[in-house]
Design a protein around this motif. Structure first.
Motif, PDB file in Angstrom:
ATOM      1  N   THR A 106      56.203 -19.835 -40.362  1.00 57.13           N
ATOM      2  CA  THR A 106      56.364 -18.651 -39.521  1.00 57.13           C
ATOM      3  C   THR A 106      56.828 -19.033 -38.117  1.00 57.13           C
ATOM      4  O   THR A 106      57.696 -18.371 -37.543  1.00 57.13           O
ATOM      5  CB  THR A 106      55.038 -17.863 -39.442  1.00 57.13           C
ATOM      6  OG1 THR A 106      54.606 -17.557 -40.766  1.00 57.13           O
ATOM      7  CG2 THR A 106      55.199 -16.581 -38.666  1.00 57.13           C
TER       8      THR A 106
ATOM      9  N   GLU B 266      59.216  -9.233 -33.628  1.00 54.47           N
ATOM     10  CA  GLU B 266      57.954  -8.497 -33.452  1.00 54.47           C
ATOM     11  C   GLU B 266      57.074  -8.588 -34.697  1.00 54.47           C
ATOM     12  O   GLU B 266      55.858  -8.747 -34.593  1.00 54.47           O
ATOM     13  CB  GLU B 266      58.243  -7.037 -33.107  1.00 54.47           C
ATOM     14  CG  GLU B 266      58.658  -6.816 -31.676  1.00 54.47           C
ATOM     15  CD  GLU B 266      58.744  -5.346 -31.334  1.00 54.47           C
ATOM     16  OE1 GLU B 266      58.969  -4.510 -32.238  1.00 54.47           O
ATOM     17  OE2 GLU B 266      58.593  -5.024 -30.150  1.00 54.47           O
TER      18      GLU B 266
ATOM     19  N   LEU C 294      51.625 -13.777 -36.817  1.00 50.96           N
ATOM     20  CA  LEU C 294      50.970 -14.915 -36.177  1.00 50.96           C
ATOM     21  C   LEU C 294      49.641 -14.512 -35.552  1.00 50.96           C
ATOM     22  O   LEU C 294      48.656 -15.235 -35.651  1.00 50.96           O
ATOM     23  CB  LEU C 294      51.883 -15.527 -35.114  1.00 50.96           C
ATOM     24  CG  LEU C 294      53.092 -16.303 -35.632  1.00 50.96           C
ATOM     25  CD1 LEU C 294      54.003 -16.685 -34.476  1.00 50.96           C
ATOM     26  CD2 LEU C 294      52.656 -17.525 -36.402  1.00 50.96           C
ATOM     27  N   ARG C 295      49.619 -13.351 -34.918  1.00 46.64           N
ATOM     28  CA  ARG C 295      48.370 -12.888 -34.302  1.00 46.64           C
ATOM     29  C   ARG C 295      47.308 -12.593 -35.357  1.00 46.64           C
ATOM     30  O   ARG C 295      46.133 -12.902 -35.158  1.00 46.64           O
ATOM     31  CB  ARG C 295      48.632 -11.647 -33.452  1.00 46.64           C
ATOM     32  CG  ARG C 295      49.320 -11.976 -32.164  1.00 46.64           C
ATOM     33  CD  ARG C 295      49.471 -10.771 -31.282  1.00 46.64           C
ATOM     34  NE  ARG C 295      50.155 -11.137 -30.056  1.00 46.64           N
ATOM     35  CZ  ARG C 295      50.925 -10.334 -29.365  1.00 46.64           C
ATOM     36  NH1 ARG C 295      51.108  -9.086 -29.776  1.00 46.64           N
ATOM     37  NH2 ARG C 295      51.506 -10.748 -28.266  1.00 46.64           N
ATOM     38  N   ALA C 296      47.704 -12.001 -36.456  1.00 47.30           N
ATOM     39  CA  ALA C 296      46.748 -11.709 -37.521  1.00 47.30           C
ATOM     40  C   ALA C 296      46.194 -13.012 -38.093  1.00 47.30           C
ATOM     41  O   ALA C 296      44.991 -13.125 -38.352  1.00 47.30           O
ATOM     42  CB  ALA C 296      47.418 -10.889 -38.618  1.00 47.30           C
TER      43      ALA C 296
ATOM     44  N   TRP D  15      51.731 -21.064 -41.481  1.00 44.44           N
ATOM     45  CA  TRP D  15      51.758 -20.956 -40.020  1.00 44.44           C
ATOM     46  C   TRP D  15      52.993 -21.670 -39.469  1.00 44.44           C
ATOM     47  O   TRP D  15      53.724 -21.129 -38.670  1.00 44.44           O
ATOM     48  CB  TRP D  15      50.473 -21.574 -39.466  1.00 44.44           C
ATOM     49  CG  TRP D  15      50.408 -21.666 -37.982  1.00 44.44           C
ATOM     50  CD1 TRP D  15      50.630 -22.770 -37.222  1.00 44.44           C
ATOM     51  CD2 TRP D  15      50.107 -20.623 -37.056  1.00 44.44           C
ATOM     52  NE1 TRP D  15      50.472 -22.486 -35.891  1.00 44.44           N
ATOM     53  CE2 TRP D  15      50.150 -21.170 -35.763  1.00 44.44           C
ATOM     54  CE3 TRP D  15      49.799 -19.273 -37.199  1.00 44.44           C
ATOM     55  CZ2 TRP D  15      49.905 -20.430 -34.620  1.00 44.44           C
ATOM     56  CZ3 TRP D  15      49.551 -18.536 -36.054  1.00 44.44           C
ATOM     57  CH2 TRP D  15      49.604 -19.111 -34.791  1.00 44.44           C
TER      58      TRP D  15
ATOM     59  N   LYS E  35      45.918 -15.828 -36.524  1.00 42.50           N
ATOM     60  CA  LYS E  35      45.063 -16.442 -35.511  1.00 42.50           C
ATOM     61  C   LYS E  35      43.650 -15.872 -35.601  1.00 42.50           C
ATOM     62  O   LYS E  35      42.679 -16.605 -35.543  1.00 42.50           O
ATOM     63  CB  LYS E  35      45.659 -16.188 -34.126  1.00 42.50           C
ATOM     64  CG  LYS E  35      44.890 -16.808 -32.998  1.00 42.50           C
ATOM     65  CD  LYS E  35      45.578 -16.527 -31.674  1.00 42.50           C
ATOM     66  CE  LYS E  35      44.789 -17.094 -30.513  1.00 42.50           C
ATOM     67  NZ  LYS E  35      45.415 -16.795 -29.227  1.00 42.50           N
ATOM     68  N   LYS E  36      43.534 -14.568 -35.777  1.00 40.36           N
ATOM     69  CA  LYS E  36      42.216 -13.947 -35.879  1.00 40.36           C
ATOM     70  C   LYS E  36      41.480 -14.436 -37.111  1.00 40.36           C
ATOM     71  O   LYS E  36      40.283 -14.687 -37.077  1.00 40.36           O
ATOM     72  CB  LYS E  36      42.357 -12.428 -35.908  1.00 40.36           C
ATOM     73  CG  LYS E  36      42.764 -11.835 -34.584  1.00 40.36           C
ATOM     74  CD  LYS E  36      42.939 -10.336 -34.677  1.00 40.36           C
ATOM     75  CE  LYS E  36      43.444  -9.778 -33.362  1.00 40.36           C
ATOM     76  NZ  LYS E  36      43.738  -8.346 -33.457  1.00 40.36           N
ATOM     77  N   GLU E  37      42.209 -14.598 -38.230  1.00 39.54           N
ATOM     78  CA  GLU E  37      41.577 -15.092 -39.455  1.00 39.54           C
ATOM     79  C   GLU E  37      41.080 -16.523 -39.274  1.00 39.54           C
ATOM     80  O   GLU E  37      39.980 -16.863 -39.691  1.00 39.54           O
ATOM     81  CB  GLU E  37      42.569 -15.036 -40.617  1.00 39.54           C
ATOM     82  CG  GLU E  37      42.901 -13.642 -41.073  1.00 39.54           C
ATOM     83  CD  GLU E  37      44.016 -13.625 -42.102  1.00 39.54           C
ATOM     84  OE1 GLU E  37      44.384 -14.711 -42.617  1.00 39.54           O
ATOM     85  OE2 GLU E  37      44.516 -12.537 -42.400  1.00 39.54           O
TER      86      GLU E  37
ATOM     87  N   THR F 238      55.538 -11.981 -34.814  1.00 40.07           N
ATOM     88  CA  THR F 238      54.492 -12.073 -33.797  1.00 40.07           C
ATOM     89  C   THR F 238      53.205 -11.437 -34.297  1.00 40.07           C
ATOM     90  O   THR F 238      52.114 -11.990 -34.128  1.00 40.07           O
ATOM     91  CB  THR F 238      54.946 -11.396 -32.489  1.00 40.07           C
ATOM     92  OG1 THR F 238      56.153 -12.017 -32.044  1.00 40.07           O
ATOM     93  CG2 THR F 238      53.896 -11.515 -31.411  1.00 40.07           C
ATOM     94  N   ARG F 239      53.323 -10.280 -34.921  1.00 37.62           N
ATOM     95  CA  ARG F 239      52.136  -9.621 -35.489  1.00 37.62           C
ATOM     96  C   ARG F 239      51.502 -10.485 -36.571  1.00 37.62           C
ATOM     97  O   ARG F 239      50.278 -10.605 -36.652  1.00 37.62           O
ATOM     98  CB  ARG F 239      52.510  -8.247 -36.051  1.00 37.62           C
ATOM     99  CG  ARG F 239      52.694  -7.184 -34.987  1.00 37.62           C
ATOM    100  CD  ARG F 239      52.800  -5.795 -35.599  1.00 37.62           C
ATOM    101  NE  ARG F 239      54.004  -5.629 -36.388  1.00 37.62           N
ATOM    102  CZ  ARG F 239      55.188  -5.249 -35.908  1.00 37.62           C
ATOM    103  NH1 ARG F 239      55.307  -4.977 -34.626  1.00 37.62           N
ATOM    104  NH2 ARG F 239      56.228  -5.119 -36.699  1.00 37.62           N
TER     105      ARG F 239
END
Length: 101
Positions: free
Chosen positions: A8, A39, A45-47, A5, A49-51, A42-43
């Protein structure tokens, strides 16, 4: 993993700075490539975050910071009674005439 994390995020900062510099210089081709990298990060990092959110567990403990000490006293007076402890509800709505003011 927190190291991934952080790695990234550092890469995202570098690419964002690079993107800003390239935009100011007017280098269109490199700007587009760097924008794609941003981009993609960003994808990622978002993935991640969900995990992490899916694995989050609560201990049931909450920390509250009051701006003034009398606010803490007022809160304890309001919520330190039978209804609040066992029914998780403010008794002033249920039994207003029986509660001290």
């Amino acid at each position: 993993d927190h190291r991934d994390w952080r790695r990234t995020l550092k890469q995202m900062d570098k690419n964002t700075d690079k993107l800003s510099r390239l935009t100011q210089q007017g280098q269109v081709d490199e700007t587009a490539a760097t924008f794609e990298e941003v981009e993609e990060l960003t994808r990622a990092l978002r993935a991640g975050k969900k995990e992490r959110l899916a694995k989050t567990k609560s201990s049931g403990t909450v920390v509250i910071v009051f701006e003034q000490s009398h606010h803490a006293s007022e809160c304890l007076q309001r919520w330190n009674h039978l209804w609040a402890r066992f029914f998780h509800h403010d008794a002033s709505d249920l039994l207003p005439k029986y509660l001290p003011k």
